[in-house]
Design an enzyme around this catalytic site. Structure first.
Site, PDB file in Angstrom:
ATOM      1  N   ARG A  74       0.784  -1.234   0.000  1.00 21.16           N
ATOM      2  CA  ARG A  74       0.000   0.000   0.000  1.00 21.16           C
ATOM      3  C   ARG A  74       0.818   1.288   0.000  1.00 21.16           C
ATOM      4  NH1 ARG A  74      -5.172  -1.651   0.999  1.00 21.16           N
ATOM      5  NH2 ARG A  74      -5.336  -3.787   1.779  1.00 21.16           N
ATOM      6  N   ASP A 121       5.709 -14.559   1.537  1.00 21.43           N
ATOM      7  CA  ASP A 121       7.025 -14.762   0.920  1.00 21.43           C
ATOM      8  C   ASP A 121       7.819 -15.899   1.527  1.00 21.43           C
ATOM      9  OD1 ASP A 121       8.058 -13.624   3.357  1.00 21.43           O
ATOM     10  OD2 ASP A 121       7.753 -11.638   2.495  1.00 21.43           O
TER      11      ASP A 121
END
Length: 439
Positions: free
Chosen positions: A163, A236
């Site tokens: 963001r 991840d």
């Protein structure tokens, strides 16, 4: 003659009794009139009194006309008026901060250097809070630490967050031709068109990035026996790569480690799914022929069962560390509010988020704003852990480097390094067993 006398007698009686009757009627009428006049005068007196309005304690001040009635009324109303003014003043002091102060608290990056904020307001409180939490940990007051983390902990590893304007993932999705940024992780949109996600997945698949200092700080919490659990939004996989055990980790939004059909949830070999996706194709379920995807939790999907460990962990926690998250995705964002009210919370972030935007902060809340990697390093120095973390990083990198080095050595050279004196056929069999490429 007799009749004449009788009439005369009655006329005398009438003349003598009539005045008394009239006087009685007149006195009665006068009395009634006097009473009516008295009632009217009383009513007039009442109507001339000023009206007294009913008041509640929520009123702030009394009307001037009401305070002029009498000394008694003044004595009765004045304390309420003073109390109302005190209460309204307290409410203003607690809730209505100047806009500039609130804005400074939200945006000042106080983390980099102590006392860098104007007037020392935000930065001083923040640094004192960081030192206070470090002191609690050194005194042994925090033995069940819960960490809540987001994409911000992986940005030092070269992975963009979602963001941040300009650099975040959502700000760079124009090439995928999607109606809105979050659509790329929306399960309904994926069911209709999986191509945007699979194009992005090529860059998101683990293997191209290494854990950073922040990951190893959390690993050190586990090494010191203080980590109760880490709840991460990240997909991840760097938490596992740095050595945080699986039983200490909750990947609330899933990961690429497994894959399944998005419709019937039939498991699919993750390596096969990765190979197909990397080659630009779409993996299909062998059972229902629907699209297979990595087990990353999309918007509209259920969270993994392991996520619900929070119902046991958060009531047990004695310290919550929040780092690198915007706290905008539910239900993950609400986890930070499930602690006991007496448990300290420490926010390490670039900006104030969630309950830390409140002014003033809740008792026991602390935040350190600014560059996250620098903040975590200073926190580790306060705890006396910096050298241990650096040594841990070196040893972990060496462990990961040795298998990589061995895999690049030709098979016969590896056989020679191992001191084997077997024949060529033995060497070939060893190469085959280790999945070496044939000559």
């Amino acid at each position: 003659m007799i009749l004449k006398y009788i009439l005369t007698y009655f006329s005398i009686l009438v003349d003598t009794s009539l005045p008394s009757v009239c006087s009685r009627k007149r006195s009665t009428l006068e009395t009634t009139g006097a009473g009516m006049n008295k009632s009217k005068s009383n009513a007039d007196k009442r109507s001339q009194r000023p009206a007294i309005a009913r008041r509640t304690r929520s009123s702030s001040t009394a009307q001037p006309s009401q305070c002029q009635d009498s000394g008694l009324e003044k004595r009765r109303k004045q304390p309420d008026s003073d109390l109302d003014q005190d209460l309204s003043q307290k409410t203003v002091n607690r809730q209505a901060r100047p806009a500039s102060e609130a804005k400074q608290t939200k945006t000042t990056p106080a983390a980099s250097q102590p006392g860098s904020a104007p007037n020392g307001s935000s930065a001083t409180k923040s640094c004192n809070g960081l030192a206070a939490v470090a002191q609690l940990m050194k005194l042994g007051r925090c033995k069940n630490v819960v960490v809540v983390a987001g994409a911000g902990i992986s940005t030092p590893s070269g992975i963009p967050d979602f963001r941040t304007p300009g650099t975040g993932l959502y700000a760079n999705l124009d090439a995928y031709n999607i109606p809105y940024p979050e659509a790329i992780f929306n399960i309904d949109y994926f069911s209709n068109d999986p191509h945007p996600f699979f194009s992005l997945a090529k860059a998101l698949y683990p293997g191209n990035h290494k854990p950073n200092y922040i990951h190893y700080f959390i690993r050190m919490l586990h090494h010191k026996g203080l980590l109760l659990r880490m709840y991460t939004q990240n997909i991840d996989g760097l938490e596992k790569v740095c050595g945080i055990p699986d039983d200490k980790l909750v990947e609330a939004h899933g990961s690429f480690a497994t894959a399944s059909c998005h419709l019937c949830y039939t498991p699919y070999p993750p390596e096969d799914a990765k190979h197909i996706i990397m080659s630009g194709n779409i993996p299909k379920c062998t059972f229902c022929t629907a699209t297979v995807k990595p087990d990353v939790v999309f918007f509209g999907e259920d969270l993994p069962q392991k996520y619900f460990l929070h119902t046991k962990d958060f009531p047990k926690a004695d310290l919550l560390i929040i780092m690198g998250t915007s706290l905008q995705i539910e239900p993950f964002a609400s986890l930070v509010n499930t602690l006991r009210s007496t448990v300290p919370r420490l926010l390490l972030n670039r900006h104030a988020v969630g309950p830390f935007e409140r002014v003033p902060l809740r008792r026991g809340d602390h935040m350190e704003l600014g560059d996250l990697a620098n903040t975590v390093r200073r926190f580790a120095e306060m705890l006396g852990w910096n050298n241990d973390i650096e040594e841990l990083m070196k040893s972990q990198e060496q462990e990961q480097f040795i298998p990589t080095l061995v895999s690049t050595i030709p098979c016969r050279s590896r056989a020679g390094l191992s001191g084997s004196e077997g024949s060529d056929s033995d060497t070939d069999s060893k190469c085959s067993a280790s999945s070496c490429p044939s000559n």
